[in-house]
Design a protein around this motif. Structure first.
Motif, mmCIF file in Angstrom:
data_model
loop_
_atom_site.group_PDB
_atom_site.id
_atom_site.type_symbol
_atom_site.label_atom_id
_atom_site.label_comp_id
_atom_site.label_asym_id
_atom_site.label_seq_id
_atom_site.Cartn_x
_atom_site.Cartn_y
_atom_site.Cartn_z
ATOM 1 N N SER A 1 50.699 10.393 60.052
ATOM 2 C CA SER A 1 51.856 9.836 60.731
ATOM 3 C C SER A 1 53.166 10.347 60.114
ATOM 4 O O SER A 1 54.102 10.720 60.808
ATOM 5 N N PHE B 1 53.619 13.987 60.999
ATOM 6 C CA PHE B 1 53.989 14.136 62.401
ATOM 7 C C PHE B 1 55.460 13.781 62.618
ATOM 8 O O PHE B 1 56.201 14.512 63.288
ATOM 9 N N ASN B 2 55.910 12.660 62.045
ATOM 10 C CA ASN B 2 57.324 12.266 62.182
ATOM 11 C C ASN B 2 58.250 13.352 61.641
ATOM 12 O O ASN B 2 59.268 13.666 62.248
ATOM 13 N N TYR C 1 58.309 16.188 64.072
ATOM 14 C CA TYR C 1 59.032 15.806 65.298
ATOM 15 C C TYR C 1 60.541 15.899 65.082
ATOM 16 O O TYR C 1 61.251 16.529 65.870
ATOM 17 N N PHE C 2 61.036 15.269 64.028
ATOM 18 C CA PHE C 2 62.491 15.265 63.822
ATOM 19 C C PHE C 2 63.032 16.633 63.418
ATOM 20 O O PHE C 2 64.178 16.951 63.666
ATOM 21 N N PHE D 1 54.298 17.837 71.622
ATOM 22 C CA PHE D 1 54.102 16.996 70.439
ATOM 23 C C PHE D 1 52.793 16.210 70.488
ATOM 24 O O PHE D 1 52.262 15.863 69.438
ATOM 25 N N VAL D 2 52.268 15.957 71.678
ATOM 26 C CA VAL D 2 50.926 15.352 71.762
ATOM 27 C C VAL D 2 49.910 16.346 71.190
ATOM 28 O O VAL D 2 49.036 15.989 70.413
ATOM 29 N N TYR E 1 50.300 16.465 67.452
ATOM 30 C CA TYR E 1 49.712 15.257 66.858
ATOM 31 C C TYR E 1 48.190 15.379 66.761
ATOM 32 O O TYR E 1 47.590 15.040 65.753
ATOM 33 N N GLN E 2 47.598 15.891 67.856
ATOM 34 C CA GLN E 2 46.134 15.956 67.909
ATOM 35 C C GLN E 2 45.549 17.082 67.054
ATOM 36 O O GLN E 2 44.414 16.988 66.612
#
Lengths: 181, 91
Positions: free
Chosen positions: A4, A7-8, A11-12, A40-41, A44-45
């Motif tokens: 998590s 990923f964050n 993303y940012f 982003f999915v 994430y995966q």
């Protein structure tokens, strides 16, 4: 480091890059957000499978390019199915119903940039990607080569062909522009 | 000359593109979608595929066998004591 947290962080760090590259392809914010979501999915995966030998930036760029191209193809195939038409050779159908005004263009350049994007959208897929990554994203040829999984000389060749085609098509547009003037 | 200048202006018109941001709630949507999309185990996929193939094979076998055998179960014509006329006319 948790999945998590990583990923964050990704993303940012890359959301603007992903969103704006998608915007160069589709030219409207709703579709660009849908592509950003898909990208982003996917990130994430597959974050645990990411090969740390390559750069995250390059990896995210590659996913974005593929997601944008797939999105346009998907939209075109849906449209073809609906009208029961035959498959076209280009991806221009998607743009025929959308305008060619990039949402990020400043007012004084609106007309010229709309013209530029209308011509960019007629380029073959590889040429368009090479041109967008170089001209609008400011990436170097070695970086583009890694993203496109091609050799540097192939990328250079794509760019030369893209510029030649653009100049030729803009030349035709110039005649129309002068007649109107 | 004018033509080349105009083409250069058009090509350079995208140099001043401003960077836009996606909406704030996008991260939440991505998390929801990513966590909702659970991946299916490869063993499960193969098991389902094998079941479907088996089902199709059994169906084909039944169809082929039923075509080969002569139909021995021909029912004799039913004799009914229907007092009414066969054309449904009441008069």
């Amino acid at each position: 480091m948790s999945q998590s947290y990583t990923f964050n962080h990704i993303y940012f760090e890359y959301r603007l890059m992903v969103f704006n590259l998608a915007l160069h392809y589709v030219l409207n914010t709703e579709d660009a957000e849908e592509i950003t979501q898909d990208v982003f999915v996917k990130v994430y995966q597959s974050i645990n499978d990411f090969n740390s030998n390559s750069s995250i930036k390059t990896w995210v760029y590659r996913i974005t390019v593929n997601a944008s191209i797939d999105f346009i193809k998907r939209k075109n195939s849906k449209k073809r199915f609906f009208i029961f038409g035959k498959k076209s050779e280009s991806e221009n159908e998607y743009f025929s119903v959308k305008n060619t005004e990039h949402p990020g263009v400043i007012l004084e350049n609106k007309e010229k940039s709309a013209l530029l994007f209308s011509v960019i959208n007629t380029l073959p897929e590889n040429q368009r990607t090479a041109f967008l990554l170089s001209k609008l994203e400011g990436l170097s040829n070695p970086e583009i080569a890694v993203i496109m999984e091609a050799s540097i000389s192939a990328v250079e060749s794509l760019q030369v062909r893209a510029k030649k085609t653009l100049r030729q098509k803009l030349g035709e547009k110039f005649e129309e522009y002068r007649r109107k003037k | 000359m004018e033509r080349d200048q105009w083409i250069d202006d058009v090509l350079n018109s995208a140099d001043t593109l401003s960077k836009l941001s996606p909406r704030e709630s996008l991260l939440q949507d991505i998390r929801k979608k990513a966590q909702g999309n659970t991946t299916v185990d490869a063993k499960t996929v193969w098991a389902v595929a094998a079941s479907i193939i088996l089902l199709i094979a059994l169906n084909l076998r039944v169809i082929v066998n039923s075509d080969q055998k002569p139909d021995k179960t021909i029912m004799p014509r039913m004799q009914t004591d229907n007092p009414f006329s066969g054309n449904n006319q009441l008069y």
